[in-house]
Enzyme design. Sequence first.
Site, PDB file in Angstrom:
ATOM      1  N   HIS A   1      -6.078 -16.149  -1.597  1.00 56.76           N
ATOM      2  CA  HIS A   1      -5.542 -16.513  -2.920  1.00 56.76           C
ATOM      3  C   HIS A   1      -5.078 -17.975  -2.969  1.00 56.76           C
ATOM      4  CE1 HIS A   1      -5.559 -13.018  -5.521  1.00 56.76           C
ATOM      5  NE2 HIS A   1      -4.902 -12.242  -4.675  1.00 56.76           N
TER       6      HIS A   1
ATOM      7  N   ASP B   1       0.952  -3.576 -16.182  1.00 55.39           N
ATOM      8  CA  ASP B   1       1.266  -2.751 -15.011  1.00 55.39           C
ATOM      9  C   ASP B   1       0.753  -1.315 -15.174  1.00 55.39           C
ATOM     10  OD1 ASP B   1       2.577  -4.603 -13.277  1.00 55.39           O
ATOM     11  OD2 ASP B   1       4.273  -4.586 -14.655  1.00 55.39           O
TER      12      ASP B   1
ATOM     13  N   GLU C   1      -8.608 -11.538  -8.657  1.00 57.84           N
ATOM     14  CA  GLU C   1      -8.695 -10.534  -7.590  1.00 57.84           C
ATOM     15  C   GLU C   1     -10.124 -10.289  -7.109  1.00 57.84           C
ATOM     16  OE1 GLU C   1      -6.160  -9.768  -5.975  1.00 57.84           O
ATOM     17  OE2 GLU C   1      -4.592 -10.393  -7.394  1.00 57.84           O
TER      18      GLU C   1
ATOM     19  N   HIS D   1      -6.491 -11.571   2.619  1.00 53.45           N
ATOM     20  CA  HIS D   1      -6.549 -11.517   1.154  1.00 53.45           C
ATOM     21  C   HIS D   1      -5.524 -12.474   0.524  1.00 53.45           C
ATOM     22  CE1 HIS D   1      -7.128  -9.454  -2.777  1.00 53.45           C
ATOM     23  NE2 HIS D   1      -5.853  -9.787  -2.929  1.00 53.45           N
ATOM     24  N   GLU D   2      -4.282 -12.362   0.963  1.00 53.22           N
ATOM     25  CA  GLU D   2      -3.234 -13.215   0.360  1.00 53.22           C
ATOM     26  C   GLU D   2      -3.491 -14.687   0.677  1.00 53.22           C
ATOM     27  OE1 GLU D   2      -1.932 -11.558  -1.751  1.00 53.22           O
ATOM     28  OE2 GLU D   2      -2.106  -9.555  -0.888  1.00 53.22           O
TER      29      GLU D   2
ATOM     30  N   LYS E   1       0.379   1.722  -3.502  1.00 53.27           N
ATOM     31  CA  LYS E   1      -0.932   2.136  -2.989  1.00 53.27           C
ATOM     32  C   LYS E   1      -0.827   3.427  -2.190  1.00 53.27           C
ATOM     33  CE  LYS E   1      -4.786   0.611  -0.151  1.00 53.27           C
ATOM     34  NZ  LYS E   1      -5.231  -0.258   0.947  1.00 53.27           N
TER      35      LYS E   1
ATOM     36  N   ARG F   1       5.480   1.347  -1.305  1.00 48.65           N
ATOM     37  CA  ARG F   1       4.211   0.699  -1.656  1.00 48.65           C
ATOM     38  C   ARG F   1       3.387   1.623  -2.542  1.00 48.65           C
ATOM     39  NH1 ARG F   1      -0.242  -1.513   2.764  1.00 48.65           N
ATOM     40  NH2 ARG F   1      -1.701  -2.375   1.229  1.00 48.65           N
TER      41      ARG F   1
ATOM     42  N   GLY G   1       0.775  -6.973  -0.410  1.00 45.74           N
ATOM     43  CA  GLY G   1       1.062  -8.382  -0.249  1.00 45.74           C
ATOM     44  C   GLY G   1       1.069  -9.073  -1.588  1.00 45.74           C
ATOM     45  N   MET G   2       1.728 -10.221  -1.636  1.00 49.53           N
ATOM     46  CA  MET G   2       1.740 -11.038  -2.853  1.00 49.53           C
ATOM     47  C   MET G   2       1.633 -12.490  -2.431  1.00 49.53           C
ATOM     48  SD  MET G   2       1.837 -11.290  -6.109  1.00 49.53           S
ATOM     49  CE  MET G   2       1.708 -12.898  -6.879  1.00 49.53           C
ATOM     50  N   GLU G   3       0.677 -13.169  -3.065  1.00 56.75           N
ATOM     51  CA  GLU G   3       0.259 -14.494  -2.631  1.00 56.75           C
ATOM     52  C   GLU G   3       1.182 -15.627  -3.079  1.00 56.75           C
ATOM     53  OE1 GLU G   3      -1.130 -12.500  -4.901  1.00 56.75           O
ATOM     54  OE2 GLU G   3      -2.102 -13.584  -6.530  1.00 56.75           O
TER      55      GLU G   3
ATOM     56  N   TYR H   1     -10.611  -5.641  -8.654  1.00 53.97           N
ATOM     57  CA  TYR H   1     -10.800  -6.018  -7.251  1.00 53.97           C
ATOM     58  C   TYR H   1     -12.207  -5.685  -6.776  1.00 53.97           C
ATOM     59  CZ  TYR H   1      -5.664  -6.319  -6.716  1.00 53.97           C
ATOM     60  OH  TYR H   1      -4.356  -6.658  -6.831  1.00 53.97           O
TER      61      TYR H   1
HETATM   62  N1  BES Z   1      -1.688 -10.456  -6.418  1.00 57.89           N
HETATM   63  C1  BES Z   1      -1.877  -9.166  -5.875  1.00 57.89           C
HETATM   64  C2  BES Z   1      -0.795  -8.197  -6.213  1.00 57.89           C
HETATM   65  C3  BES Z   1      -0.518  -8.007  -7.687  1.00 57.89           C
HETATM   66  C4  BES Z   1      -1.487  -8.176  -8.658  1.00 57.89           C
HETATM   67  C5  BES Z   1       0.717  -7.625  -8.080  1.00 57.89           C
HETATM   68  C6  BES Z   1      -1.176  -7.984  -9.996  1.00 57.89           C
HETATM   69  C7  BES Z   1       1.014  -7.437  -9.411  1.00 57.89           C
HETATM   70  C8  BES Z   1       0.068  -7.625 -10.376  1.00 57.89           C
HETATM   71  C9  BES Z   1      -2.075  -9.225  -4.366  1.00 57.89           C
HETATM   72  O1  BES Z   1      -2.826 -10.304  -3.949  1.00 57.89           O
HETATM   73  C10 BES Z   1      -2.851  -8.014  -3.948  1.00 57.89           C
HETATM   74  O2  BES Z   1      -3.927  -7.850  -4.448  1.00 57.89           O
HETATM   75  N2  BES Z   1      -2.338  -7.201  -3.040  1.00 57.89           N
HETATM   76  C11 BES Z   1      -3.035  -6.063  -2.513  1.00 57.89           C
HETATM   77  C12 BES Z   1      -3.672  -6.451  -1.205  1.00 57.89           C
HETATM   78  C13 BES Z   1      -5.042  -5.916  -0.948  1.00 57.89           C
HETATM   79  C14 BES Z   1      -6.018  -6.006  -2.067  1.00 57.89           C
HETATM   80  C15 BES Z   1      -5.611  -6.488   0.321  1.00 57.89           C
HETATM   81  C16 BES Z   1      -2.029  -4.948  -2.287  1.00 57.89           C
HETATM   82  O3  BES Z   1      -0.840  -5.169  -2.571  1.00 57.89           O
HETATM   83  O4  BES Z   1      -2.392  -3.865  -1.890  1.00 57.89           O
HETATM   84 ZN    ZN Z   2      -4.842 -10.162  -4.608  1.00 55.96          ZN
END
Ligand code: BES
Ligand code: ZN
Length: 593
Positions: A291, A367, A310, A287-288, A546, A544, A261-263, A375
């Site tokens: 933010h 990145d 984060e 989470h989002e 992750k 994704r 997700g992205m907030e 986090y």
């Molecule tokens: N803001 C982040 C995503 C992000 C951070 C993208 C830095 C690029 C650079 C977003 O809020 C996030 O943390 N997403 C997580 C969600 C999870 C921690 C619940 C994700 O994408 O997995």
């Molecule tokens: Zn985040």
Amino acid sequence: MARTDPHSYYDDAQPRTRHLGLELEVDFEGRCLHGWAMLDLGEPSSGPLDLDTKGLDIFSVEGEEEAEIPFELADEEPVLGRRLRLDLPPGTRRVTIEYSSSPDAIGLQWLDPAQTEGKRQPFLFSHFQPIHARTCIPVQDSPRARVTYRAAITVPKALTAVMSAGSVGEQPGDRPGARTFLFDMPQPIPTYLIALAVGDLDSRDLSPRSRVWAEPRTVEAAAHEFAEIEDMIETAEGLFGPYEWDRYDMIVLPPSFPYGGMENPRLTFLTPTLLAGDRSLVDVVAHELAHSWTGNLVTNANVDHFWLNEGSTVWAERRIVEALHGEDAAVLGWAIGEKALQAEFERFGAEATVTRLRNDLRGTDPDDVFSSIPYEKGSRFMILLERTAGRERFDAFIRRYIEHFRFTSITTEEFMEFVEEELPGVAAEVDAQRWLYETGMPPNAPVFRSDRLEALTALAADFAAGTRPGPEDVASWSPAEMLVYLQHLPRPVEEAACRWLDRNLELTSRGNYEILVEWLAIAAASDYEPAFPRLREVLLRVGRMKYLRPLYKALGGHPRTRALAREVYAAASPGYHELSRRASEAVMDQYPA
Ligand code: BES
Ligand code: ZN
């Protein structure tokens, strides 16, 4: 002259952009944005103005009444891009830059119709955090340089454009076959929160202030998954204060979206892998949404302070989960986070500099060092402050913190100064210096326990000795409990045991991607062939990071699985976001030759 951000040419001694006007045409054939960025400086200004750009073609720069403004594009720096220096004549209040983005701008992903659910229309989405706005817009691309913005986005008539802003209508485009969507973001935001998505989009209202956007084929599933959003917003307001952004909409993007997700303000961007069907993955939405307070109202000054965004948001997310689903559910969230944290300490080494909360990333591509450490270590630091101050005091502190710093971007040191003022002595008591400035996990790291968690980890630890959960255990597990059990299993797992797991826990057919990917990682590490077709499907569909990282990593253990990884990657990577390609290749580069 003072540059305050190691990842930007923004200089706080120079004029500052207060408002951004965008008039952009989305060119799917040329894979670029083309048009004008109007930078409002708020007051008559002069002298040099340095902007960030990366891959932008700059056609002209004009001041008021179309007066030409001299500009110079400096040589490309590997991480930062090219500085665009404007030489403003005295009295300049506003500059207009005509430009276009490059087809390989990392801030955008252009999708062919085949990469969408509908298969008939192309799709475009942006992702700017942390420093990719400059690949699409010439701006002072640092979180301290907050802007309001308005935008007119012209797209092919069959498509809809949405942005991280309020919608203020649409009109026919200047060309036949085009539509122009109008947006207004009246609140000052860091440039990494500017966001755009264009595609064949439909929407469903979920509450008076929330709707979900998705492709027509997914919109019903999305509406069902996120139907309880209003409860969540109200819960968050009860914890952190009023929701300040007017609407909270969401968009479910195609599966190549590289994040969960992205907030983006007013419009959270989400991966479709959240659509489990049973609302079991809405912690990502929590989470989002969180933010909206931590991150979007109070923002990190630059990437060196990323943990502020984060860490506090993961803490806030788990407070929302606890309020909605109880303490046991929150403890499972912490346990799942613990696993992610351990994996990162293994990846970087416990003493690596990136394991500090307060970082120094000058010269580093952010990145490349993105990880769960800000986090999970960050949220542990926050809950340690909470436990030490006491919940009631800490909750009042958080509300004052948000109220005090709303619409600003701050450093770790500014945060700690405020902690000392409001909660005197607490920082010293927890040894904040060590948490913030030293590597590894401090010895006073908070511990999370519950009977449920202990039973699950004990059961998993006995797996190798032949202990198996009974059908009544398995039937009683929530998805998070199933995930915790799988995460604690030893690996590799023998073929017969893999077969037992898949049959009895029905893993290969799971709709919950957290469980599915955890299982597929076990199967990959165990060279368990019956799971390969599903593994292939997931790697071909989902971008994704992750999920890609652990799957490609788990495939590195055997010659046969390495061959599978390379073959699947060759087929899948053209559909991945550039960031996902880099993340996957970084993992495969570690394979033995
Ligand atoms: N803001 C982040 C995503 C992000 C951070 C993208 C830095 C690029 C650079 C977003 O809020 C996030 O943390 N997403 C997580 C969600 C999870 C921690 C619940 C994700 O994408 O997995
Ligand atoms: Zn985040």
